[in-house]
Design an enzyme around this catalytic site. Structure first.
Site, PDB file in Angstrom:
ATOM      1  N   LYS A   1       0.836  -1.214   0.000  1.00 31.47           N
ATOM      2  CA  LYS A   1       0.000   0.000   0.000  1.00 31.47           C
ATOM      3  C   LYS A   1       0.868   1.261   0.000  1.00 31.47           C
ATOM      4  CE  LYS A   1      -2.648   0.985   3.879  1.00 31.47           C
ATOM      5  NZ  LYS A   1      -2.663   2.417   4.199  1.00 31.47           N
ATOM      6  N   GLY A  58      -5.210   8.331   5.129  1.00 30.01           N
ATOM      7  CA  GLY A  58      -4.296   9.356   5.638  1.00 30.01           C
ATOM      8  C   GLY A  58      -3.116   9.548   4.701  1.00 30.01           C
ATOM      9  N   ARG A 109      -8.400  12.964  11.973  1.00 29.98           N
ATOM     10  CA  ARG A 109      -6.966  12.707  12.155  1.00 29.98           C
ATOM     11  C   ARG A 109      -6.135  13.990  12.006  1.00 29.98           C
ATOM     12  NH1 ARG A 109      -5.450   7.413   8.947  1.00 29.98           N
ATOM     13  NH2 ARG A 109      -3.536   7.723  10.137  1.00 29.98           N
ATOM     14  N   GLN A 144       4.703   9.531   6.311  1.00 25.38           N
ATOM     15  CA  GLN A 144       3.775  10.305   5.468  1.00 25.38           C
ATOM     16  C   GLN A 144       4.195  11.765   5.430  1.00 25.38           C
ATOM     17  OE1 GLN A 144      -0.054   9.533   7.222  1.00 25.38           O
ATOM     18  NE2 GLN A 144      -0.181   7.467   6.377  1.00 25.38           N
ATOM     19  N   ASP A 179       2.315  -0.214  12.018  1.00 23.17           N
ATOM     20  CA  ASP A 179       1.122  -0.877  11.485  1.00 23.17           C
ATOM     21  C   ASP A 179       0.958  -2.317  11.983  1.00 23.17           C
ATOM     22  OD1 ASP A 179       0.357   1.375  10.099  1.00 23.17           O
ATOM     23  OD2 ASP A 179       1.458   0.811   8.300  1.00 23.17           O
ATOM     24  N   LYS A 200      -4.669   6.823  14.641  1.00 25.80           N
ATOM     25  CA  LYS A 200      -4.762   6.065  13.387  1.00 25.80           C
ATOM     26  C   LYS A 200      -6.231   6.007  12.968  1.00 25.80           C
ATOM     27  CE  LYS A 200      -0.451   5.221  12.704  1.00 25.80           C
ATOM     28  NZ  LYS A 200       0.192   5.795  11.521  1.00 25.80           N
ATOM     29  N   ARG A 203      -6.252   2.927  18.225  1.00 28.14           N
ATOM     30  CA  ARG A 203      -5.919   1.494  18.227  1.00 28.14           C
ATOM     31  C   ARG A 203      -5.504   0.977  19.602  1.00 28.14           C
ATOM     32  NH1 ARG A 203      -3.051   1.248  12.210  1.00 28.14           N
ATOM     33  NH2 ARG A 203      -5.021   1.034  11.086  1.00 28.14           N
ATOM     34  N   ARG A 235      -7.130  -2.759  10.108  1.00 29.62           N
ATOM     35  CA  ARG A 235      -6.108  -3.556  10.816  1.00 29.62           C
ATOM     36  C   ARG A 235      -6.666  -4.183  12.100  1.00 29.62           C
ATOM     37  NH1 ARG A 235      -1.945  -2.823   7.368  1.00 29.62           N
ATOM     38  NH2 ARG A 235      -1.568  -0.681   6.698  1.00 29.62           N
TER      39      ARG A 235
HETATM   40  C1  S3P Z   1       2.571   5.102   6.098  1.00 33.07           C
HETATM   41  C2  S3P Z   1       3.141   5.560   7.261  1.00 33.07           C
HETATM   42  C3  S3P Z   1       2.563   5.273   8.584  1.00 33.07           C
HETATM   43  C4  S3P Z   1       1.624   4.083   8.517  1.00 33.07           C
HETATM   44  C5  S3P Z   1       0.649   4.168   7.384  1.00 33.07           C
HETATM   45  C6  S3P Z   1       1.379   4.246   6.064  1.00 33.07           C
HETATM   46  C7  S3P Z   1       3.210   5.476   4.829  1.00 33.07           C
HETATM   47  O1  S3P Z   1       1.833   6.393   9.032  1.00 33.07           O
HETATM   48  O2  S3P Z   1       0.933   3.942   9.734  1.00 33.07           O
HETATM   49  O3  S3P Z   1      -0.193   3.021   7.368  1.00 33.07           O
HETATM   50  O4  S3P Z   1       2.920   4.876   3.788  1.00 33.07           O
HETATM   51  O5  S3P Z   1       4.045   6.379   4.858  1.00 33.07           O
HETATM   52  P1  S3P Z   1       2.563   7.647   9.743  1.00 33.07           P
HETATM   53  O6  S3P Z   1       3.353   8.372   8.715  1.00 33.07           O
HETATM   54  O7  S3P Z   1       1.433   8.483  10.271  1.00 33.07           O
HETATM   55  O8  S3P Z   1       3.403   7.068  10.826  1.00 33.07           O
END
Ligand code: S3P
Length: 431
Positions: free
Chosen positions: A25, A97, A125, A171, A317, A344, A348, A390
């Site tokens: 993903k 997100g 969020r 992210q 995750d 999240k 969670r 999840r």
């Molecule tokens: C992700 C980073 C994580 C993760 C999310 C995917 C990504 O989030 O929990 O499922 O693809 O960069 P955060 O950047 O908020 O830690």
């Protein structure tokens, strides 16, 4: 809620066999966004089938990219180069997100205004983590008073900044690197803790120079991207559910092929090894900077484990499923420094606790983690997934070793990352 909206999970005797999991993903989002900024057609094989990545595809289409999927599931994205089209509709990020935070970096570098929306969960969020640095770079962003979506982004001429986010977030890092690509000068993100590096690797795969110096990643604005043909590795965060399932049955033996082994994503393998599992990695190869291979797992018994600090960040995750199987482990588990889990798709920490309690487990929820003793017996229960993919999958795994049946409510949320999860689970479970 009608009965069709629940999936029963019967106890299992064993977990056995081999499996492939859907395309990663995190990588799928990034490749789709960067393919949009490359001029010409990129071909992405094994693109994630989840609803989150479909949200990204919907948004890049609204920004002018042409997206086609052929019968073999191969995705072609015809990118426009760095200047995208003003969207005629708000950019709907759904539950994702990643879509909202990372694409905001790209939208902020455009010479038009756009609106980004999310579903109820995404609208709760925190977005200040991207609003603040993007504003420093020169974008104008309006959000709710709490700093949540909808976001109204007026893009413009951005300039590079040096930024140290308060939270460790891949992210946020990718958002700023993507904005940095469209900005004047150099943008540097200094991570408080190492997070997944798919953004950096994806940029390099599309021909962009990205430099890493210790905790800092820098990008020079104005670089051009070239289109790419690439196969996306299987998602190790999806594989995690089956690996954890195999780890709680003494006679199990599981092989997962073609899965991402990126070291910034595979901390789960270290944890399972510390729990006594024998893990082998076979046929490991590099594809456009990403490591891919086969994981084979045979279970074992290990000591009490404490997960904290950088390891918590690397497992962000996988923590729900680790917590869900912790009562069955020999040594139990303590997780610290996981406050991010509260923001999240659901809280969670609270939701895992609530569902473990419903199954009769002993669990202590702390401000930023859990303490979960091992060698416990759980019973089947009704699980509320709170619409969080999840959580639904983590408790389908916990249910396999419980006494009696478990009912997973709102199971359709697994489609966010793994539409065929329940079917694939049946493939490797022996009853
Ligand atoms: C992700 C980073 C994580 C993760 C999310 C995917 C990504 O989030 O929990 O499922 O693809 O960069 P955060 O950047 O908020 O830690």
């Amino acid at each position: 809620m009608p009965e069709s909206k629940a999936v029963p999970i019967h106890p299992a005797r064993n977990v056995l066999g081999s499996l492939r999991v859907p395309g990663d993903k995190s990588i799928s989002h990034r490749y789709a966004m960067l393919a949009t900024l490359a001029e010409g057609p990129s071909r992405l094989h094994n693109f994630s089938l989840g609803a989150d990545c479909a949200s990204t595809l919907g948004c890049v289409q609204a920004l002018g990219a042409k997206v086609e999927r052929d019968e073999q599931g191969r995705l072609t994205i015809e990118g426009l180069g760095p200047r995208l089209k003003a969207p005629a509709v708000p950019l709907d990020c759904g539950n994702s997100g990643s879509t909202m935070r990372m694409l905001a970096g790209i939208v902020a570098g455009q010479s038009f205004a756009s609106e980004m929306l999310g579903d109820e969960s995404l609208s709760r969020r925190p977005m200040k983590r991207i609003i603040e640095p993007l504003t420093q770079m020169g974008a104008e962003i309006r959000a709710t008073q709490d700093g949540c979506a909808p976001l109204h982004i007026t893009g413009g001429k951005l300039h590079g900044i040096e930024y140290r986010p308060l939270v460790a977030s891949a992210q946020v890092k990718s958002c700023l690197l993507f904005a940095g690509l469209l900005a004047e000068g150099v943008t540097t993100v200094e991570e408080p803790m190492r997070t997944r590096d798919h953004g950096e690797l994806a940029l390099r795969a599309f021909g962009v120079k990205v430099e890493r110096k210790q905790a800092g990643v820098s990008i020079q604005g104005g670089q051009q991207l070239h289109p790419l043909e690439v196969t996306i590795p299987g998602d190790i965060s999806s594989a995690a559910f089956f690996l954890c399932a195999a780890s709680i049955f003494p006679e199990s033996n599981l092989v997962i092929d073609g899965v991402s082994l990126n070291p910034t994503r595979s901390a789960l393998l270290d944890v399972l090894a510390a729990m006594g599992c024998r893990i082998s990695m076979l046929r490991v190869e590099e594809q456009h900077g990403e490591l891919v291979g086969t994981i084979s797992l045979v279970p074992g018994k290990g000591p009490h484990l404490v997960i904290a600090g950088a390891q918590t960040a690397a497992l962000v995750d996988e923590l729900p499923v680790l917590a869900a199987i912790a009562p069955y482990t020999a040594g139990g588990l303590e997780v610290r420094d996981a406050g991010e889990l509260r923001v999240k798709e659901s809280d969670r920490l609270a939701v895992v606790t609530q569902n473990l309690l419903a199954m009769g487990a002993q669990v202590e929820q702390t401000a930023d983690g859990w303490r979960i003793p091992g060698v416990q017996k759980l019973h089947g229960a009704e699980i509320n997934s709170f619409g969080d993919h999840r959580i639904a999958m983590a408790f389908a795994i916990a249910a396999l070793r419980a006494e009696g049946d478990t009912l997973i409510r709102n199971p359709e949320c697994v489609a966010i990352s793994y539409p065929n999860f329940f079917q694939d689970l049946e493939q490797v479970v022996e009853r």
